[in-house]
Design a protein around this motif. Structure first.
Motif, short mmCIF file in Angstrom:
data_model
loop_
_atom_site.label_atom_id
_atom_site.label_comp_id
_atom_site.label_asym_id
_atom_site.label_seq_id
_atom_site.Cartn_x
_atom_site.Cartn_y
_atom_site.Cartn_z
N VAL A 230 -7.86 -9.80 -24.64
CA VAL A 230 -7.21 -10.15 -25.90
C VAL A 230 -7.69 -11.55 -26.29
CG1 VAL A 230 -5.16 -8.67 -25.78
CG2 VAL A 230 -5.18 -10.82 -24.54
N ASP A 231 -7.22 -12.06 -27.42
CA ASP A 231 -7.79 -13.31 -27.94
C ASP A 231 -7.15 -14.57 -27.37
OD1 ASP A 231 -9.43 -11.76 -29.77
OD2 ASP A 231 -7.51 -11.27 -30.72
N GLY A 232 -6.04 -14.41 -26.68
CA GLY A 232 -5.39 -15.57 -26.08
C GLY A 232 -4.31 -15.14 -25.13
N GLN A 233 -3.75 -16.11 -24.43
CA GLN A 233 -2.71 -15.81 -23.43
C GLN A 233 -1.51 -16.71 -23.65
OE1 GLN A 233 -2.93 -13.37 -21.11
NE2 GLN A 233 -5.01 -12.81 -21.74
N VAL A 234 -0.32 -16.16 -23.38
CA VAL A 234 0.91 -16.95 -23.43
C VAL A 234 1.71 -16.70 -22.15
CG1 VAL A 234 2.13 -15.17 -24.81
CG2 VAL A 234 3.05 -17.48 -24.71
N LEU A 235 2.32 -17.76 -21.64
CA LEU A 235 3.24 -17.64 -20.50
C LEU A 235 4.44 -18.52 -20.77
CD1 LEU A 235 0.89 -17.82 -17.34
CD2 LEU A 235 2.18 -15.82 -18.11
N LEU B 181 5.05 -20.63 -15.13
CA LEU B 181 3.71 -21.09 -14.74
C LEU B 181 3.77 -22.33 -13.84
CD1 LEU B 181 0.67 -21.77 -16.94
CD2 LEU B 181 2.12 -23.70 -16.54
N LEU B 182 4.78 -23.18 -14.07
CA LEU B 182 4.91 -24.41 -13.27
C LEU B 182 5.72 -24.19 -12.00
CD1 LEU B 182 5.57 -27.09 -16.06
CD2 LEU B 182 3.43 -26.62 -14.85
N GLY B 183 6.23 -22.96 -11.82
CA GLY B 183 6.98 -22.67 -10.60
C GLY B 183 8.32 -23.37 -10.56
N ILE B 184 8.93 -23.60 -11.73
CA ILE B 184 10.28 -24.17 -11.76
C ILE B 184 11.27 -23.02 -11.51
CG2 ILE B 184 12.03 -25.37 -13.17
CD1 ILE B 184 9.70 -26.78 -14.60
N THR B 185 11.04 -21.91 -12.23
CA THR B 185 11.82 -20.70 -11.97
C THR B 185 11.13 -20.01 -10.79
OG1 THR B 185 10.38 -19.72 -13.65
CG2 THR B 185 12.60 -20.25 -14.33
N ARG C 54 3.72 -9.26 -11.80
CA ARG C 54 2.30 -9.26 -11.45
C ARG C 54 1.46 -10.14 -12.38
NH1 ARG C 54 -1.66 -4.05 -11.73
NH2 ARG C 54 0.21 -2.96 -11.10
N PHE C 55 1.87 -10.19 -13.67
CA PHE C 55 1.03 -10.91 -14.65
C PHE C 55 1.14 -12.43 -14.54
CE2 PHE C 55 5.02 -10.28 -17.15
CZ PHE C 55 5.28 -11.59 -17.51
N LEU C 56 2.11 -12.91 -13.76
CA LEU C 56 2.34 -14.36 -13.72
C LEU C 56 1.44 -15.05 -12.69
CD1 LEU C 56 3.95 -16.93 -14.41
CD2 LEU C 56 5.62 -16.24 -12.68
N ARG C 57 0.65 -16.02 -13.14
CA ARG C 57 -0.07 -16.88 -12.20
C ARG C 57 0.64 -18.22 -12.17
NH1 ARG C 57 -6.46 -17.91 -12.64
NH2 ARG C 57 -6.43 -15.63 -12.52
N LYS C 58 1.07 -18.64 -10.97
CA LYS C 58 1.77 -19.91 -10.83
C LYS C 58 0.74 -21.01 -10.64
CE LYS C 58 6.18 -19.27 -8.50
NZ LYS C 58 6.96 -19.82 -7.39
N TYR C 59 0.76 -22.01 -11.50
CA TYR C 59 -0.21 -23.10 -11.41
C TYR C 59 0.34 -24.31 -10.67
CZ TYR C 59 -3.50 -20.64 -14.35
OH TYR C 59 -4.40 -19.72 -14.83
N ALA C 60 1.63 -24.27 -10.33
CA ALA C 60 2.24 -25.37 -9.57
C ALA C 60 3.51 -24.83 -8.93
CB ALA C 60 2.56 -26.53 -10.50
N ASP C 61 4.02 -25.59 -7.96
CA ASP C 61 5.28 -25.20 -7.33
C ASP C 61 6.28 -26.34 -7.53
OD1 ASP C 61 7.37 -24.27 -5.83
OD2 ASP C 61 6.31 -24.32 -3.90
N LEU C 62 6.68 -26.54 -8.78
CA LEU C 62 7.58 -27.66 -9.10
C LEU C 62 8.96 -27.47 -8.49
CD1 LEU C 62 6.85 -28.94 -12.70
CD2 LEU C 62 5.72 -29.43 -10.56
N HIS C 63 9.34 -26.24 -8.21
CA HIS C 63 10.65 -26.01 -7.57
C HIS C 63 10.69 -26.77 -6.24
CE1 HIS C 63 14.04 -23.93 -5.68
NE2 HIS C 63 14.42 -23.66 -6.91
N THR C 64 9.62 -26.63 -5.44
CA THR C 64 9.55 -27.31 -4.15
C THR C 64 9.40 -28.82 -4.35
OG1 THR C 64 8.56 -25.35 -3.18
CG2 THR C 64 8.23 -27.41 -1.98
#
Ligand code: KIV
Length: 272
Positions: A217-222, A227-231, A237-247
């Motif tokens: 597709v032409d772009g992505q939204v999350l 994405l930041l791993g707060i939740t 499956r579609f979620l890529r976590k770019y950070a683990d801010l919860h920890t």
């Protein structure tokens, strides 16, 4: 070399159209408050979506249904005050546009006047066509949203992938073409098969932004908090976590509590 745009030129609906024509992918994330929106804007995000997912993420509701127009306006205006470059799109919340096209127009106008945002997003196809046309004819850009539309969760009964069957896939394609024909500047496709999203994106001239709709597709939204791993409980499956801010946040706060208890904060140099 980074592919992030470094120029400070404001992103408009026309920029997104140009990006689709050039094959440049569009990045979109949710934002609900001033501090996070300034970080995302400075980091080079193209579109900030003041999503009604604020109902889940900010307010702790189980669904997006309870959030009100006033609450969306509060979040939208906080985000708009933060941004220098990104395009800001605000969700029309459940119950603010389904009644009739006059109500829909009134809600869209309130969002535009009271937040300063650049566009609104609405869930649905043919069933909300009149409202979309009415809002567009008032000069308000509209982003569509098809596939898994969370405002209809009680109709679907589950957050599973939509449009796997031919009938629903055909209806989605018809709706996507209709939204483009009506004049929507872009469409979000949520949680549908990658093959169908690819077909929609190639048939449409306007940009198609996916969430759980694959790479074609032409772009992505999350949702930024995902994405930041707060939740940390939400793991589709579609979620890529770019950070683990919860920890990271838990460790920082534990450290602070420990310092306070042990009288190690504040020190003399941190006092007046
Ligand atoms: O409200 C929201 O965050 C959304 C995205 C998931 C597209 O609509």
């Amino acid at each position: 070399m980074s592919a992030v745009r470094t120029d400070s030129k404001r992103i408009t609906t026309h920029t997104l159209q140009e990006m689709k024509s050039k094959g440049e992918k569009i990045s979109m994330l949710t934002a609900y408050d001033f501090s996070m929106a300034s970080i995302l804007d400075e980091a080079g995000i193209d579109v900030l979506l003041v999503g009604d997912s604020a109902s889940n993420v900010m307010a702790g509701h189980e669904t997006t249904l309870p959030i009100t127009l006033d609450q969306m306006i509060y979040h939208g205006s906080s985000v708009v005050r933060a941004i220098k470059r990104s395009l800001v799109v605000v969700d029309l919340p459940f119950g603010s546009y389904q009644g009739n096209s006059s109500e829909a127009l009134r809600s869209a106008i309130r969002i535009m006047k009271e937040t300063g945002a650049h566009a609104v997003k609405m869930e649905g196809g043919a069933e909300i066509k009149d409202s979309i046309i009415r809002i567009l004819s008032a000069g308000v850009p509209v982003m569509g949203h098809l596939g898994l539309t969370p405002q209809s969760i009680y109709k679907f009964g589950t957050y599973t992938v939509r449009a796997k069957e031919e009938e629903e896939a055909n209806k989605l394609m018809e709706d996507a073409l209709l939204l483009e024909q009506c004049g929507c500047f872009s469409i979000v496709l949520e949680k549908i098969p990658s093959r169908l999203a690819k077909e929609v994106s190639s048939k449409l001239n306007i940009p198609v932004i996916g969430i759980g709709a694959g790479p074609h597709v032409d772009g992505q939204v999350l949702v930024t908090h995902d994405l930041l791993g707060i939740t940390n409980q939400f793991k589709p499956r579609f979620l890529r976590k770019y950070a683990d801010l919860h920890t990271i946040i838990t460790e920082a706060v534990t450290h602070y509590v420990d310092d306070v208890k042990k009288k190690q904060f504040p020190s003399e140099s941190e006092a007046y």
